[in-house]
Design an enzyme around this catalytic site. Structure first.
Site, PDB file in Angstrom:
ATOM      1  N   HIS A 185      -3.854  -0.592   4.865  1.00 47.85           N
ATOM      2  CA  HIS A 185      -4.856  -1.955   4.573  1.00 47.85           C
ATOM      3  C   HIS A 185      -5.808  -1.901   5.136  1.00 47.85           C
ATOM      4  O   HIS A 185      -6.137  -1.609   6.360  1.00 47.85           O
ATOM      5  CB  HIS A 185      -3.985  -2.530   4.904  1.00 47.85           C
ATOM      6  CG  HIS A 185      -3.834  -3.980   4.776  1.00 47.85           C
ATOM      7  ND1 HIS A 185      -5.264  -5.459   4.805  1.00 47.85           N
ATOM      8  CD2 HIS A 185      -3.211  -5.046   3.334  1.00 47.85           C
ATOM      9  CE1 HIS A 185      -4.822  -6.142   4.205  1.00 47.85           C
ATOM     10  NE2 HIS A 185      -3.933  -6.113   3.589  1.00 47.85           N
ATOM     11  N   ASP A 193       3.958  -4.714   0.229  1.00 49.04           N
ATOM     12  CA  ASP A 193       4.283  -4.041  -1.065  1.00 49.04           C
ATOM     13  C   ASP A 193       5.257  -2.539  -0.704  1.00 49.04           C
ATOM     14  O   ASP A 193       5.689  -2.832  -1.904  1.00 49.04           O
ATOM     15  CB  ASP A 193       2.743  -3.009  -1.828  1.00 49.04           C
ATOM     16  CG  ASP A 193       2.031  -4.239  -2.403  1.00 49.04           C
ATOM     17  OD1 ASP A 193       2.605  -5.570  -2.634  1.00 49.04           O
ATOM     18  OD2 ASP A 193       0.712  -3.762  -2.784  1.00 49.04           O
TER      19      ASP A 193
HETATM   20  N1  CMC Z   1      -2.167   7.774   1.475  1.00 52.49           N
HETATM   21  C1  CMC Z   1      -2.340   8.056   2.171  1.00 52.49           C
HETATM   22  N2  CMC Z   1      -3.834   7.800   2.672  1.00 52.49           N
HETATM   23  C2  CMC Z   1      -4.031   7.110   2.832  1.00 52.49           C
HETATM   24  C3  CMC Z   1      -3.673   6.153   2.316  1.00 52.49           C
HETATM   25  C4  CMC Z   1      -2.584   6.280   1.722  1.00 52.49           C
HETATM   26  N3  CMC Z   1      -1.651   5.064   1.331  1.00 52.49           N
HETATM   27  N4  CMC Z   1      -4.226   4.587   2.869  1.00 52.49           N
HETATM   28  C5  CMC Z   1      -5.686   5.486   3.062  1.00 52.49           C
HETATM   29  N5  CMC Z   1      -5.400   6.536   2.920  1.00 52.49           N
HETATM   30  C6  CMC Z   1      -6.351   7.742   4.164  1.00 52.49           C
HETATM   31  C7  CMC Z   1      -7.683   7.530   2.922  1.00 52.49           C
HETATM   32  O1  CMC Z   1      -7.866   8.213   2.287  1.00 52.49           O
HETATM   33  C8  CMC Z   1      -8.942   7.623   4.296  1.00 52.49           C
HETATM   34  O2  CMC Z   1      -9.058   9.317   4.748  1.00 52.49           O
HETATM   35  P1  CMC Z   1     -10.192   9.458   5.469  1.00 52.49           P
HETATM   36  O3  CMC Z   1     -10.390   8.422   5.999  1.00 52.49           O
HETATM   37  O4  CMC Z   1      -9.579  10.973   5.972  1.00 52.49           O
HETATM   38  O5  CMC Z   1     -11.000   9.637   4.073  1.00 52.49           O
HETATM   39  C9  CMC Z   1      -8.132   6.598   5.391  1.00 52.49           C
HETATM   40  O6  CMC Z   1      -6.796   6.608   4.938  1.00 52.49           O
HETATM   41  C10 CMC Z   1      -9.111   5.761   4.931  1.00 52.49           C
HETATM   42  O7  CMC Z   1      -8.721   4.757   4.170  1.00 52.49           O
HETATM   43  P2  CMC Z   1      -9.666   3.828   3.328  1.00 52.49           P
HETATM   44  O8  CMC Z   1      -9.299   4.396   1.373  1.00 52.49           O
HETATM   45  O9  CMC Z   1     -11.040   4.334   3.796  1.00 52.49           O
HETATM   46  O10 CMC Z   1      -9.295   2.374   3.169  1.00 52.49           O
HETATM   47  P3  CMC Z   1      -9.431   1.663   2.261  1.00 52.49           P
HETATM   48  O11 CMC Z   1      -9.157   0.184   3.238  1.00 52.49           O
HETATM   49  O12 CMC Z   1     -10.362   1.640   1.551  1.00 52.49           O
HETATM   50  O13 CMC Z   1      -8.054   0.950   1.485  1.00 52.49           O
HETATM   51  C11 CMC Z   1      -5.862   1.021   0.636  1.00 52.49           C
HETATM   52  C12 CMC Z   1      -6.817   0.474   1.294  1.00 52.49           C
HETATM   53  C13 CMC Z   1      -4.801  -0.329   0.535  1.00 52.49           C
HETATM   54  C14 CMC Z   1      -7.025   0.525  -0.738  1.00 52.49           C
HETATM   55  C15 CMC Z   1      -5.783   2.268   0.619  1.00 52.49           C
HETATM   56  O14 CMC Z   1      -5.174   1.866   2.565  1.00 52.49           O
HETATM   57  C16 CMC Z   1      -5.400   2.956  -0.077  1.00 52.49           C
HETATM   58  O15 CMC Z   1      -4.932   2.787  -1.758  1.00 52.49           O
HETATM   59  N6  CMC Z   1      -3.195   2.593   0.170  1.00 52.49           N
HETATM   60  C17 CMC Z   1      -2.316   2.208  -0.914  1.00 52.49           C
HETATM   61  C18 CMC Z   1      -1.865   1.385  -2.117  1.00 52.49           C
HETATM   62  C19 CMC Z   1      -1.555  -0.207  -1.681  1.00 52.49           C
HETATM   63  O16 CMC Z   1      -0.643  -0.039  -1.284  1.00 52.49           O
HETATM   64  N7  CMC Z   1      -2.424  -1.294  -1.794  1.00 52.49           N
HETATM   65  C20 CMC Z   1      -1.710  -2.231  -1.330  1.00 52.49           C
HETATM   66  C21 CMC Z   1      -2.843  -2.529  -0.380  1.00 52.49           C
HETATM   67  S1  CMC Z   1      -1.958  -4.142   0.436  1.00 52.49           S
HETATM   68  C22 CMC Z   1      -0.965  -5.707  -0.563  1.00 52.49           C
HETATM   69  C23 CMC Z   1      -3.000  -6.216  -1.160  1.00 52.49           C
HETATM   70  O17 CMC Z   1      -3.322  -6.819  -0.286  1.00 52.49           O
HETATM   71  O18 CMC Z   1      -3.475  -6.183  -1.723  1.00 52.49           O
END
Ligand code: CMC
Length: 422
Positions: free
Chosen positions: A300, A357
């Site tokens: 998140h 989720d």
């Molecule tokens: N599985 C594996 N690695 C992950 C995941 C995941 N679900 N989420 C984040 N990471 C890694 C990412 O690759 C990054 O690694 P590094 O620092 O080595 O590059 C690190 O963790 C930080 O992640 P980020 O992508 O920079 O984080 P963000 O804040 O931009 O994205 C997110 C947040 C929710 C989009 C992301 O965690 C994600 O894609 N999760 C899976 C989709 C999901 O469950 N979405 C629902 C969110 S909650 C409901 C809502 O309010 O929408």
């Protein structure tokens, strides 16, 4: 309180603004006029787009409050209409206000018969989020917004009608006749009845199921400036009408990184189950960036400790499945996946925890909601939050159109070359 920015040999004083929970922001609104610089923050991870008095989140402590009320207390005690009222009008309703609001939520829930015919034009396998977004946009053609009174009425209309649109979208995919809303039913009963009743057999209301739906709707009701809410505000900032602004929010919610993740979680758990329950393989894939695979329902932008909604839902899913006597192998896989991920340094170091989720889909399944409707359920819950945020923006004195800037990285000026010379 002030901040000082040193830029080359220039020193610029910037105001520091403090919110009611002592979170601080450096106000850079005057920066470009003073220095010609803009700030760059792709994905807005560090940018506050507005001041808001609706929802407070402390991601480090796992706190979520609507209008000051902790999510745990609302989840335990409130009805969904009370939460809708709270978010939109800023206070809990008294008995009379709630009575009137509940009346409105039923008496405005029918949709125009002309609009009902629109459903016939969609392909049978249309995704219900596409149908919902376009039907909500279409409401703007039936209920124009010319005066502040129109806005107030349209808020009620949208709150009352969206569940009808959602249920009709589902009925169409099933090839079944639509079921009209009933004025003697509660919000949840009405929705479930429109989804599952058929002309030859009434739907039997089960309080365990309506209560689970109540909980899910409340937990999704607002979440401050997330992707879909920011979209609603962005569109609303051009003074676009309520329906079209919310339709844009529904579109943003559909993406798998946002609300669309709930559908993807169940698809992922189903795949793991079909693969012999080999969750370790999927954890390894999620850690391998080249695989392109992410653990859906994990991570998140704001929560870096735990998502309080996921905590409530995990406990609720256990209780609900017990009460209904349902045994879902996906719940076991979800728990094992969570256990292994929470001990793994990849997830621990990045502060990746299950989000809302991760467990919501298990509950939707137990309620017989089809997987492709999960994100529609999220939208139904989030609707009062979107409306509250849209109204806050609209009522803000001197509100400006949202218009970010950019750092241009393209070609410098060059001369047009006629086709014969290329
Ligand atoms: N599985 C594996 N690695 C992950 C995941 C995941 N679900 N989420 C984040 N990471 C890694 C990412 O690759 C990054 O690694 P590094 O620092 O080595 O590059 C690190 O963790 C930080 O992640 P980020 O992508 O920079 O984080 P963000 O804040 O931009 O994205 C997110 C947040 C929710 C989009 C992301 O965690 C994600 O894609 N999760 C899976 C989709 C999901 O469950 N979405 C629902 C969110 S909650 C409901 C809502 O309010 O929408």
């Amino acid at each position: 309180m002030a901040a000082k920015l040193i830029l080359d040999d220039q020193s610029i004083d910037l105001n520091v603004i403090e919110g009611s929970e002592q979170e601080r922001a450096i106000d850079i609104t005057a920066l470009r006029n003073t220095t010609k610089h803009i700030t760059l923050d792709p994905g807005y991870g560090n940018t506050g787009s507005c001041k808001s008095s609706i929802t407070f989140i402390d991601g480090e402590k796992g706190i979520l409050r609507y209008r000051g009320y902790p999510i745990e207390e609302l989840a335990d005690n409130a009805t969904f209409p009370e939460v809708m009222y709270l978010l939109i009008y800023g206070k809990l309703p008294n008995k009379e206000e709630l009575g009137n609001f509940n009346h409105d939520m039923t008496y405005h829930s029918m949709i125009h018969e002309d609009m009902k015919r629109f459903f016939d034009g969609y392909p049978r396998d249309a995704h219900p989020m596409g149908v919902l977004a376009s039907m909500v946009a279409a409401l703007s053609t039936f209920y124009p917004e010319n005066t502040p009174e129109d806005v107030d009425k349209n808020v009620i209309r949208l709150l009352a009608k969206m569940k009808t649109l959602a249920a009709f979208a589902y009925k169409k995919t099933m090839g079944q006749p639509v079921i009209y809303p009933q004025n003697h039913m509660t919000f949840e009963e009405n929705f479930l009845n429109m989804m599952f009743a058929v002309p030859c057999e009434p739907y039997v209301i089960d309080p365990v199921i309506t209560d689970a739906l109540r909980l899910l709707l409340i937990l999704h009701a607002d979440h401050e400036q997330n992707c879909s809410t920011s979209t609603v505000r962005m569109v609303g900032s051009s003074q676009a009408n309520l329906f079209i602004s919310i339709s844009a929010g529904i579109a943003a919610l559909w993406g798998p990184l946002h609300g669309g993740a709930n559908q993807r979680v169940i698809e992922m758990l189903t795949k793991i189950d079909a693969d012999g329950g080999n969750f370790k393989k999927y954890v390894a894939m999620a850690k391998d960036k080249s695989s392109g695979f992410k653990l859906m329902g994990f991570g998140h932008r704001v929560y870096k400790n735990f998502d309080p909604r996921a905590k409530i839902l995990k406990a609720a899913s256990d209780k609900l499945l017990n009460k209904l006597g349902v045994s879902d192998p996906l719940l076991q896989i979800a728990k094992e996946l969570e256990d292994i991920a929470l001990k793994d340094s990849f997830f621990v170091d990045r502060k990746l925890y299950p989000n809302v989720d991760f467990y919501s889909g298990i509950i939707y399944r137990a309620l017989n909601i089809p997987t492709r409707m999960f994100t529609v359920m999220f939208a139904l819950g989030r609707l009062p939050g979107w409306i509250a945020q849209w109204m806050e923006l609209r009522n803000e004195p001197g509100g400006r159109i949202s218009r970010p800037r950019q750092v241009y990285t393209g070609e410098n000026v060059r001369k047009f070359v006629p086709i014969a010379e290329r």
